[in-house]
Design a protein around this motif. Structure first.
Motif, PDB file in Angstrom:
ATOM      1  N   ASP A   1       0.847  -1.195   0.000  1.00 22.97           N
ATOM      2  CA  ASP A   1       0.000   0.000   0.000  1.00 22.97           C
ATOM      3  C   ASP A   1       0.880   1.241   0.000  1.00 22.97           C
ATOM      4  OD1 ASP A   1      -2.432  -1.409   0.120  1.00 22.97           O
ATOM      5  OD2 ASP A   1      -2.243  -1.652   2.285  1.00 22.97           O
ATOM      6  N   ILE A   2       1.053   1.816  -1.176  1.00 24.51           N
ATOM      7  CA  ILE A   2       1.868   3.021  -1.287  1.00 24.51           C
ATOM      8  C   ILE A   2       1.015   4.209  -0.852  1.00 24.51           C
ATOM      9  CG2 ILE A   2       3.097   4.541  -2.877  1.00 24.51           C
ATOM     10  CD1 ILE A   2       3.805   2.045  -4.500  1.00 24.51           C
ATOM     11  N   PRO A   3       1.494   4.991   0.129  1.00 27.17           N
ATOM     12  CA  PRO A   3       0.715   6.141   0.595  1.00 27.17           C
ATOM     13  C   PRO A   3       0.687   7.238  -0.464  1.00 27.17           C
ATOM     14  CG  PRO A   3       2.873   6.123   1.644  1.00 27.17           C
ATOM     15  CD  PRO A   3       2.786   4.870   0.826  1.00 27.17           C
ATOM     16  N   VAL A   4      -0.460   7.889  -0.577  1.00 24.92           N
ATOM     17  CA  VAL A   4      -0.610   9.013  -1.501  1.00 24.92           C
ATOM     18  C   VAL A   4      -1.217  10.171  -0.721  1.00 24.92           C
ATOM     19  CG1 VAL A   4      -1.687   9.871  -3.617  1.00 24.92           C
ATOM     20  CG2 VAL A   4      -0.954   7.478  -3.480  1.00 24.92           C
ATOM     21  N   PHE A   5      -0.524  11.300  -0.734  1.00 24.12           N
ATOM     22  CA  PHE A   5      -1.033  12.522  -0.103  1.00 24.12           C
ATOM     23  C   PHE A   5      -1.765  13.322  -1.174  1.00 24.12           C
ATOM     24  CE2 PHE A   5      -0.457  17.089   0.530  1.00 24.12           C
ATOM     25  CZ  PHE A   5      -1.149  17.255   1.712  1.00 24.12           C
ATOM     26  N   THR A   6      -2.962  13.817  -0.845  1.00 22.53           N
ATOM     27  CA  THR A   6      -3.745  14.617  -1.789  1.00 22.53           C
ATOM     28  C   THR A   6      -4.254  15.868  -1.081  1.00 22.53           C
ATOM     29  OG1 THR A   6      -4.474  12.618  -2.934  1.00 22.53           O
ATOM     30  CG2 THR A   6      -5.736  14.617  -3.352  1.00 22.53           C
ATOM     31  N   ILE A   7      -4.148  16.992  -1.776  1.00 22.28           N
ATOM     32  CA  ILE A   7      -4.705  18.253  -1.274  1.00 22.28           C
ATOM     33  C   ILE A   7      -5.347  18.977  -2.456  1.00 22.28           C
ATOM     34  CG2 ILE A   7      -2.512  19.487  -1.538  1.00 22.28           C
ATOM     35  CD1 ILE A   7      -3.314  21.138   0.986  1.00 22.28           C
ATOM     36  N   THR A   8      -6.505  19.577  -2.204  1.00 22.31           N
ATOM     37  CA  THR A   8      -7.242  20.306  -3.240  1.00 22.31           C
ATOM     38  C   THR A   8      -7.593  21.683  -2.711  1.00 22.31           C
ATOM     39  OG1 THR A   8      -8.162  18.258  -4.125  1.00 22.31           O
ATOM     40  CG2 THR A   8      -9.318  20.282  -4.689  1.00 22.31           C
ATOM     41  N   ARG A   9      -7.495  22.669  -3.578  1.00 20.80           N
ATOM     42  CA  ARG A   9      -7.871  24.045  -3.206  1.00 20.80           C
ATOM     43  C   ARG A   9      -8.437  24.724  -4.441  1.00 20.80           C
ATOM     44  NH1 ARG A   9      -4.965  28.110   0.361  1.00 20.80           N
ATOM     45  NH2 ARG A   9      -4.643  26.311   1.706  1.00 20.80           N
ATOM     46  N   VAL A  10      -9.433  25.582  -4.231  1.00 12.89           N
ATOM     47  CA  VAL A  10      -9.986  26.405  -5.313  1.00 12.89           C
ATOM     48  C   VAL A  10      -9.407  27.804  -5.185  1.00 12.89           C
ATOM     49  CG1 VAL A  10     -12.083  27.396  -6.310  1.00 12.89           C
ATOM     50  CG2 VAL A  10     -12.097  25.028  -5.486  1.00 12.89           C
TER      51      VAL A  10
ATOM     52  N   THR B   1       3.250  11.174  -4.254  1.00 18.90           N
ATOM     53  CA  THR B   1       3.404   9.742  -4.067  1.00 18.90           C
ATOM     54  C   THR B   1       4.887   9.378  -3.999  1.00 18.90           C
ATOM     55  OG1 THR B   1       1.444   9.428  -5.467  1.00 18.90           O
ATOM     56  CG2 THR B   1       2.779   7.470  -5.008  1.00 18.90           C
ATOM     57  N   PRO B   2       5.319   8.683  -2.948  1.00 18.17           N
ATOM     58  CA  PRO B   2       6.716   8.251  -2.917  1.00 18.17           C
ATOM     59  C   PRO B   2       6.954   7.182  -3.993  1.00 18.17           C
ATOM     60  CG  PRO B   2       5.540   7.435  -0.982  1.00 18.17           C
ATOM     61  CD  PRO B   2       4.590   8.288  -1.752  1.00 18.17           C
TER      62      PRO B   2
ATOM     63  N   GLU C   1      10.766   0.652   2.549  1.00 20.67           N
ATOM     64  CA  GLU C   1       9.478   0.568   3.246  1.00 20.67           C
ATOM     65  C   GLU C   1       9.455   1.531   4.431  1.00 20.67           C
ATOM     66  OE1 GLU C   1       7.405  -3.029   4.098  1.00 20.67           O
ATOM     67  OE2 GLU C   1       8.297  -4.054   2.383  1.00 20.67           O
ATOM     68  N   GLU C   2      10.591   1.652   5.118  1.00 18.22           N
ATOM     69  CA  GLU C   2      10.690   2.587   6.246  1.00 18.22           C
ATOM     70  C   GLU C   2      10.481   4.031   5.768  1.00 18.22           C
ATOM     71  OE1 GLU C   2      13.886   4.044   9.668  1.00 18.22           O
ATOM     72  OE2 GLU C   2      14.502   2.565   8.186  1.00 18.22           O
ATOM     73  N   ASP C   3      11.056   4.381   4.622  1.00 15.32           N
ATOM     74  CA  ASP C   3      10.889   5.730   4.068  1.00 15.32           C
ATOM     75  C   ASP C   3       9.422   5.999   3.730  1.00 15.32           C
ATOM     76  OD1 ASP C   3      13.680   6.078   4.157  1.00 15.32           O
ATOM     77  OD2 ASP C   3      13.919   5.357   2.088  1.00 15.32           O
ATOM     78  N   PHE C   4       8.765   5.005   3.101  1.00 17.12           N
ATOM     79  CA  PHE C   4       7.365   5.153   2.721  1.00 17.12           C
ATOM     80  C   PHE C   4       6.479   5.249   3.964  1.00 17.12           C
ATOM     81  CE2 PHE C   4       7.183   3.469  -1.918  1.00 17.12           C
ATOM     82  CZ  PHE C   4       8.354   4.123  -2.236  1.00 17.12           C
ATOM     83  N   ALA C   5       6.809   4.472   5.008  1.00 16.34           N
ATOM     84  CA  ALA C   5       6.047   4.517   6.261  1.00 16.34           C
ATOM     85  C   ALA C   5       6.182   5.889   6.916  1.00 16.34           C
ATOM     86  CB  ALA C   5       6.507   3.412   7.207  1.00 16.34           C
ATOM     87  N   GLU C   6       7.371   6.474   6.868  1.00 14.15           N
ATOM     88  CA  GLU C   6       7.578   7.816   7.428  1.00 14.15           C
ATOM     89  C   GLU C   6       6.766   8.839   6.644  1.00 14.15           C
ATOM     90  OE1 GLU C   6       9.123  10.867   9.942  1.00 14.15           O
ATOM     91  OE2 GLU C   6       8.718   8.730  10.149  1.00 14.15           O
TER      92      GLU C   6
END
Length: 163
Positions: free
Chosen positions: A3-12, A127-128, A133-138
């Motif tokens: 499960d690769i973490p993905v950060f998402t942010i949206t702004r108008v 997305t990293p 795995e340690e880097d992705f977890a951080e």
């Protein structure tokens, strides 16, 4: 890692899509708002064009000097910008930042621009793509603070677009 973490942010943003896109795609404009609030960005080399690299320096009163490297994958006028983003050294080589014990070496940054009436909706995904795995977890652990970091940059972009 499954499960690769993905950060998402949206702004108008209260500006036409072409104007908002240009604030991201023109290096002279991008350095005026990008980065943590209070940082002064300088483009050291390169440009924002598909297939090119750009090396930047950031000077911040509390965070000191950091460097970044962007490898531009896609620059589709007024709709999408995609790049690989890494911390770098003075010469543009990828490095891990000294202020993290673990962090992905490379992040894929995808920014989409959409009309929202007379305004523009910007959706950023981070997305990293290179690291352990340690880097992705951080990265996953730090996602709540990314709202503040990218939110601060978006606040600076709002100010830039008003001026």
């Amino acid at each position: 890692m499954s499960d690769i973490p993905v950060f998402t942010i949206t702004r108008v943003f209260e500006a036409p899509r072409a104007v908002v896109f240009d604030a991201w795609a023109d290096p002279e404009k991008m350095v005026q708002w990008s980065g943590p609030p209070g940082a002064k960005l300088t483009t050291l080399s390169g440009s924002i064009t598909e297939g090119s690299a750009m090396h930047t320096r950031s000077d911040h009163p509390q965070m000191g000097t950091t460097y970044t490297l962007a490898l531009w994958r896609e620059v589709r006028p007024h709709s999408r910008i995609v790049w690989e983003q890494s911390f770098a050294d003075e010469t543009g080589g990828k490095v891990l930042p000294s202020f993290f014990k673990a962090w992905p070496l490379t992040l894929l940054t995808e920014v989409d621009f959409e009309d929202a009436g007379m305004n523009t909706r910007v959706t950023l995904r981070w997305t990293p793509i290179e690291g352990s795995e340690e880097d992705f977890a951080e990265f996953a652990r730090m996602m709540s603070s990314m709202n503040q970091g990218w939110g601060g940059s978006f606040d600076e972009l709002e100010k830039f677009l008003r001026d």
